[in-house]
Design an enzyme around this catalytic site. Structure first.
Site, PDB file in Angstrom:
ATOM      1  N   LYS A   1      -1.119  -9.398   3.254  1.00 33.42           N
ATOM      2  CA  LYS A   1      -0.482  -8.976   4.457  1.00 33.42           C
ATOM      3  C   LYS A   1      -1.268  -8.106   5.192  1.00 33.42           C
ATOM      4  CE  LYS A   1       3.423  -6.220   4.237  1.00 33.42           C
ATOM      5  NZ  LYS A   1       2.781  -4.962   4.665  1.00 33.42           N
TER       6      LYS A   1
ATOM      7  N   ASP B   1      -0.828  -6.278   0.099  1.00 36.63           N
ATOM      8  CA  ASP B   1      -0.898  -5.582   1.290  1.00 36.63           C
ATOM      9  C   ASP B   1      -2.703  -5.456   1.387  1.00 36.63           C
ATOM     10  OD1 ASP B   1       0.980  -5.118   2.565  1.00 36.63           O
ATOM     11  OD2 ASP B   1       1.320  -3.011   1.983  1.00 36.63           O
TER      12      ASP B   1
ATOM     13  N   ASP C   1       0.927  -1.162  -0.051  1.00 36.08           N
ATOM     14  CA  ASP C   1      -0.293   0.007   0.168  1.00 36.08           C
ATOM     15  C   ASP C   1       0.856   1.425  -0.050  1.00 36.08           C
ATOM     16  OD1 ASP C   1       0.803  -0.346   2.642  1.00 36.08           O
ATOM     17  OD2 ASP C   1      -1.046   0.052   3.561  1.00 36.08           O
ATOM     18  N   SER C   2       2.072   0.939   0.115  1.00 30.57           N
ATOM     19  CA  SER C   2       3.097   2.341  -0.075  1.00 30.57           C
ATOM     20  C   SER C   2       2.791   2.767  -1.562  1.00 30.57           C
ATOM     21  CB  SER C   2       4.614   1.582  -0.067  1.00 30.57           C
ATOM     22  OG  SER C   2       4.611   0.809  -1.002  1.00 30.57           O
TER      23      SER C   2
ATOM     24  N   GLU D   1      -1.582  -5.490   9.008  1.00 32.13           N
ATOM     25  CA  GLU D   1      -0.683  -4.691   9.970  1.00 32.13           C
ATOM     26  C   GLU D   1      -1.553  -4.877  11.336  1.00 32.13           C
ATOM     27  OE1 GLU D   1      -0.076  -0.613   8.869  1.00 32.13           O
ATOM     28  OE2 GLU D   1       0.910  -1.184   6.865  1.00 32.13           O
TER      29      GLU D   1
ATOM     30  N   GLU E   1       8.910  -3.790  10.602  1.00 29.88           N
ATOM     31  CA  GLU E   1       9.423  -2.459  10.228  1.00 29.88           C
ATOM     32  C   GLU E   1      10.032  -1.795  11.050  1.00 29.88           C
ATOM     33  OE1 GLU E   1       6.804  -1.044   7.383  1.00 29.88           O
ATOM     34  OE2 GLU E   1       7.782   1.088   7.449  1.00 29.88           O
TER      35      GLU E   1
HETATM   36  N1  LIG Z   1       9.296   5.108  -0.265  1.00 29.72           N
HETATM   37  C1  LIG Z   1       8.740   4.541   0.687  1.00 29.72           C
HETATM   38  N2  LIG Z   1       9.597   3.810   1.430  1.00 29.72           N
HETATM   39  C2  LIG Z   1       9.050   3.008   2.443  1.00 29.72           C
HETATM   40  O1  LIG Z   1       9.706   2.194   3.037  1.00 29.72           O
HETATM   41  C3  LIG Z   1       7.843   3.244   2.858  1.00 29.72           C
HETATM   42  C4  LIG Z   1       6.947   4.128   1.949  1.00 29.72           C
HETATM   43  N3  LIG Z   1       7.540   4.861   0.927  1.00 29.72           N
HETATM   44  N4  LIG Z   1       5.763   4.442   2.247  1.00 29.72           N
HETATM   45  C5  LIG Z   1       4.997   3.530   3.272  1.00 29.72           C
HETATM   46  C6  LIG Z   1       5.777   2.934   4.280  1.00 29.72           C
HETATM   47  C7  LIG Z   1       6.273   4.286   5.072  1.00 29.72           C
HETATM   48  N5  LIG Z   1       7.548   3.998   5.473  1.00 29.72           N
HETATM   49  C8  LIG Z   1       8.304   4.888   6.318  1.00 29.72           C
HETATM   50  C9  LIG Z   1       8.468   6.143   6.018  1.00 29.72           C
HETATM   51  C10 LIG Z   1       9.366   6.976   6.774  1.00 29.72           C
HETATM   52  C11 LIG Z   1      10.098   6.595   7.714  1.00 29.72           C
HETATM   53  C12 LIG Z   1      10.880   7.481   8.540  1.00 29.72           C
HETATM   54  O2  LIG Z   1      11.238   8.845   8.236  1.00 29.72           O
HETATM   55  N6  LIG Z   1      11.718   6.839   9.547  1.00 29.72           N
HETATM   56  C13 LIG Z   1      12.501   7.727  10.063  1.00 29.72           C
HETATM   57  C14 LIG Z   1      12.541   7.394  11.606  1.00 29.72           C
HETATM   58  C15 LIG Z   1      12.694   8.281  12.557  1.00 29.72           C
HETATM   59  C16 LIG Z   1      12.949   7.724  14.096  1.00 29.72           C
HETATM   60  O3  LIG Z   1      12.139   7.465  14.827  1.00 29.72           O
HETATM   61  O4  LIG Z   1      14.124   7.775  14.373  1.00 29.72           O
HETATM   62  C17 LIG Z   1      14.064   7.703   9.470  1.00 29.72           C
HETATM   63  O5  LIG Z   1      14.655   8.381  10.005  1.00 29.72           O
HETATM   64  O6  LIG Z   1      14.033   6.668   8.714  1.00 29.72           O
HETATM   65  C18 LIG Z   1      10.114   5.183   7.947  1.00 29.72           C
HETATM   66  C19 LIG Z   1       9.210   4.194   7.158  1.00 29.72           C
HETATM   67  C20 LIG Z   1       8.053   2.824   5.022  1.00 29.72           C
HETATM   68  N7  LIG Z   1       7.210   2.615   3.663  1.00 29.72           N
HETATM   69  C1  LIG Z   2       7.301  -1.386   3.067  1.00 30.57           C
HETATM   70  C2  LIG Z   2       6.524  -2.437   3.020  1.00 30.57           C
HETATM   71  C3  LIG Z   2       6.796  -3.588   4.169  1.00 30.57           C
HETATM   72  C4  LIG Z   2       4.986  -2.332   2.657  1.00 30.57           C
HETATM   73  O1  LIG Z   2       4.274  -2.725   3.497  1.00 30.57           O
HETATM   74  C5  LIG Z   2       4.661  -1.469   1.626  1.00 30.57           C
HETATM   75  O2  LIG Z   2       5.315  -1.272   0.520  1.00 30.57           O
HETATM   76  O3  LIG Z   2       3.465  -1.200   1.606  1.00 30.57           O
HETATM   77 MG   LIG Z   3       2.286  -1.555   3.324  1.00 30.33          MG
END
Ligand SMILES: Nc1nc(=O)c2c([nH]1)NC[C@@H]1CN(c3ccc(C(=O)N[C@@H](CCC(=O)O)C(=O)O)cc3)CN21
Ligand SMILES: CC(C)C(=O)C(=O)O
Ligand SMILES: [Mg+2]
EC number: 2.1.2.11
Length: 264
Positions: A112, A84, A45-46, A114, A181
């Protein structure tokens, strides 16, 4: 390549071979990934973010996931395909039955979902009815508004123990695969060791049974915020097929993710 099944994935874990997974949304990329040897393709669903341009995954519908699942299945007839279930499409067991149906009929091998405790009866019921289930815990993006952002989960020891307990219960309920994740690497290692089913990580360190990335992150074409755990494999290879092969070999050799792509 022979058709990949849940038992083939289980065998990879038992043999200590890392499982490679990527998101895919269309036939052309699905074929490239499958031909290169990626074992698992996820219609994530990304797609709400990387295809549709939304700030989160909540606007995605079951019909949209079904459409992309048909596209992916057409391009990769032998791949193990996970679809998803989108936001609120499995809030009740009846909704889960109704919405898993078009995804499986579109060619998915597994769906899948969540979440933790509240899903246990749903997972048991889906599995009993012939729908294999992949769990997804840690940072569950459909709960981004509950978390107050895309934040690492399981940082303190009580939260970590809770996530491990969820993993054990999901396996007991019948989940045949688990995505973890954005959790500390040490927690992901504990979960992978505690479970018999394969554990696929994203932002969960190198000690899981496999890795998944959003394909746009691997190709460095995501717009907006790019998670710290993702890596642009196209930059160092200069070619899409080489980028995919590099990703596969880095995962198989535990060269990806490195410490700079992990938490803690
Ligand atoms: N392009 C993309 N990549 C992804 O991995 C992803 C998506 N989109 N869309 C659905 C979800 C959203 N996701 C995400 C989006 C942002 C972060 C993020 O900004 N994480 C911070 C963590 C900050 C903290 O708590 O320390 C990072 O710095 O990576 C993590 C997962 C993973 N998935
Ligand atoms: C990041 C993966 C695990 C996902 O759930 C997605 O792409 O939606
Ligand atoms: Mg997903």
């Amino acid at each position: 390549m022979a058709k990949i099944t849940t038992s083939a994935l289980l065998k990879l874990k038992q043999q200590g071979e890392k499982i490679t997974a990527l998101t895919a949304y269309d036939a052309s990329f699905a074929k490239l990934f499958a031909d290169a040897g990626v074992e698992v393709l996820l219609i994530g669903d990304s797609l709400g973010m990387v295809l549709q341009g939304h700030p989160d995954t909540l606007p995605v519908s079951t019909a949209e996931i079904a459409y992309h699942t048909r596209c992916v299945r057409a391009g990769a007839p032998q791949a193990f395909v996970i679809a998803d279930m989108p936001f609120m499409s499995y809030a009740t067991m009846e909704q889960a039955f109704a919405n898993a149906t078009p995804l499986m009929q579109a060619g998915a091998n597994m769906v899948k979902l969540e979440g933790g405790e509240f899903l246990l009866p749903t997972i048991k019921a889906l599995t009993e009815r012939g729908v294999p289930v992949c769990g997804h815990i840690g940072l569950t993006p459909q709960s981004v508004h509950v978390f107050g952002g895309f934040k690492v989960q399981g940082r303190d020891s009580a939260a970590a123990d809770h996530i491990l307990q969820q993993a054990i219960e999901l396996e007991q309920a019948g989940a045949q695969l688990l995505v973890v994740e954005c959790i500390p690497s040490a927690l992901a290692k504990r979960i992978s060791e505690a479970l018999r089913i394969p554990v696929i990580g994203i932002g969960a360190g190198v000690d899981t049974d496999g890795q998944i990335l959003v394909m746009h992150d691997l190709l460095g074409i995501s717009s907006g915020y790019i998670p710290k755990f993702s890596k642009n494999f196209l930059q160092e290879t200069g070619d899409i097929k080489r980028a995919i092969s590099q990703y596969i070999s880095d995962v198989k050799q535990s060269a990806f993710p490195g410490a700079e792509h992990s938490f803690n």
